[in-house]
Design an enzyme around this catalytic site. Structure first.
Site, PDB file in Angstrom:
ATOM      1  N   ASP A  16      -2.430  -6.105   4.549  1.00 37.93           N
ATOM      2  CA  ASP A  16      -2.267  -4.512   4.339  1.00 37.93           C
ATOM      3  C   ASP A  16      -1.483  -4.308   3.203  1.00 37.93           C
ATOM      4  O   ASP A  16      -0.771  -5.135   2.702  1.00 37.93           O
ATOM      5  CB  ASP A  16      -1.667  -3.671   5.620  1.00 37.93           C
ATOM      6  CG  ASP A  16      -1.419  -2.324   5.436  1.00 37.93           C
ATOM      7  OD1 ASP A  16      -2.380  -1.598   4.895  1.00 37.93           O
ATOM      8  OD2 ASP A  16      -0.419  -1.854   5.563  1.00 37.93           O
ATOM      9  N   ASP A  18       0.276  -0.851   1.637  1.00 35.13           N
ATOM     10  CA  ASP A  18       1.431   0.218   1.929  1.00 35.13           C
ATOM     11  C   ASP A  18       2.177  -0.194   2.978  1.00 35.13           C
ATOM     12  O   ASP A  18       1.615  -0.122   3.999  1.00 35.13           O
ATOM     13  CB  ASP A  18       1.006   1.722   1.920  1.00 35.13           C
ATOM     14  CG  ASP A  18       0.134   1.936   0.578  1.00 35.13           C
ATOM     15  OD1 ASP A  18       0.821   2.049  -0.359  1.00 35.13           O
ATOM     16  OD2 ASP A  18      -1.075   2.441   0.836  1.00 35.13           O
ATOM     17  N   ASP A 172       2.138  -3.628   8.768  1.00 37.46           N
ATOM     18  CA  ASP A 172       3.375  -3.109   9.438  1.00 37.46           C
ATOM     19  C   ASP A 172       3.145  -2.042  10.334  1.00 37.46           C
ATOM     20  O   ASP A 172       3.969  -1.627  10.984  1.00 37.46           O
ATOM     21  CB  ASP A 172       4.033  -2.486   8.075  1.00 37.46           C
ATOM     22  CG  ASP A 172       3.269  -1.217   7.628  1.00 37.46           C
ATOM     23  OD1 ASP A 172       1.993  -1.644   7.332  1.00 37.46           O
ATOM     24  OD2 ASP A 172       3.864  -0.215   7.357  1.00 37.46           O
TER      25      ASP A 172
END
Length: 201
Positions: A16, A18, A172
């Site tokens: 991922d 961001d 995250d």
């Protein structure tokens, strides 16, 4: 804060962007709240992190539905990205993830799998000087169903020519972890700023 990777000989890493490669989530939160202030839209920090990985348009549409608003999706997407770009000079990498990118680059292929627009992802990776480390970028607009649907990760694996079971996902957001699991991929959880603060406390 070191990352503990799951056991296995993985043939590709899928990241991922961001909050995983880039410590950009606080900057995105500032951008969201600046643009939403004009529409009296409430977007709590806990909701922001819980929806991590969700395509930008989906976030706006969901807030419209939940709060009875009629925010113009395309206009808000444009303005929000403009505000984020103004904040890019403050962007930093997530150190424990960057460590694995630098260590494994050239040994196995990498992909970025993001809910953000391609332009935003490219600008962020360019700011960190690591855009050339990734064989492919799968961004909003490249898939029909965003995370937690497995489609974005499956597209990345297909582009790399690697079986899903041989891919390791760095994420995250819980939606991203769910998407990785649904794709049949192992994953490693990267702590969000809120989670980091809780650990330190």
């Amino acid at each position: 804060m070191k990352l503990t990777l799951p056991q296995g000989q993985f043939k590709a890493y899928l990241f991922d962007c961001d909050g995983t490669i880039t410590d950009s989530m606080p900057l995105h939160f500032v951008a969201w709240n600046k643009v939403f202030a004009e529409y009296a839209c409430h977007f709590p920090e806990t909701t922001f992190y819980a929806w991590g990985g969700m395509p930008v348009a989906d976030i706006i549409e969901r807030l419209n539905a939940e709060q009875g608003l009629k925010m113009p999706v395309a206009e808000i997407m444009k303005v929000k990205e403009e505000i984020f770009r103004e904040l890019l000079s403050e962007l930093q990498a997530v150190p424990e993830v960057l460590e694995h990118i630098l260590a494994a680059h050239g040994k196995i292929p990498f992909a970025v799998v993001s809910g953000s627009p391609r332009e935003s992802v490219v600008r962020s990776l360019e700011k960190l000087g690591i855009l050339d480390r990734f064989e492919t970028l799968v961004c909003a607009g490249d898939y029909k169903n965003g995370k937690p649907d497995p489609e974005p990760f499956l597209i990345a694996a297909e582009r790399l020519g690697i079986a899903p079971a041989d891919c390791l996902v760095f994420e995250d957001a819980e939606l991203g972890i769910q998407a990785a699991t649904a794709a049949g991929m192992a994953s490693v959880k990267v702590l969000t700023p809120l989670e980091r603060a809780a650990v330190v406390a």
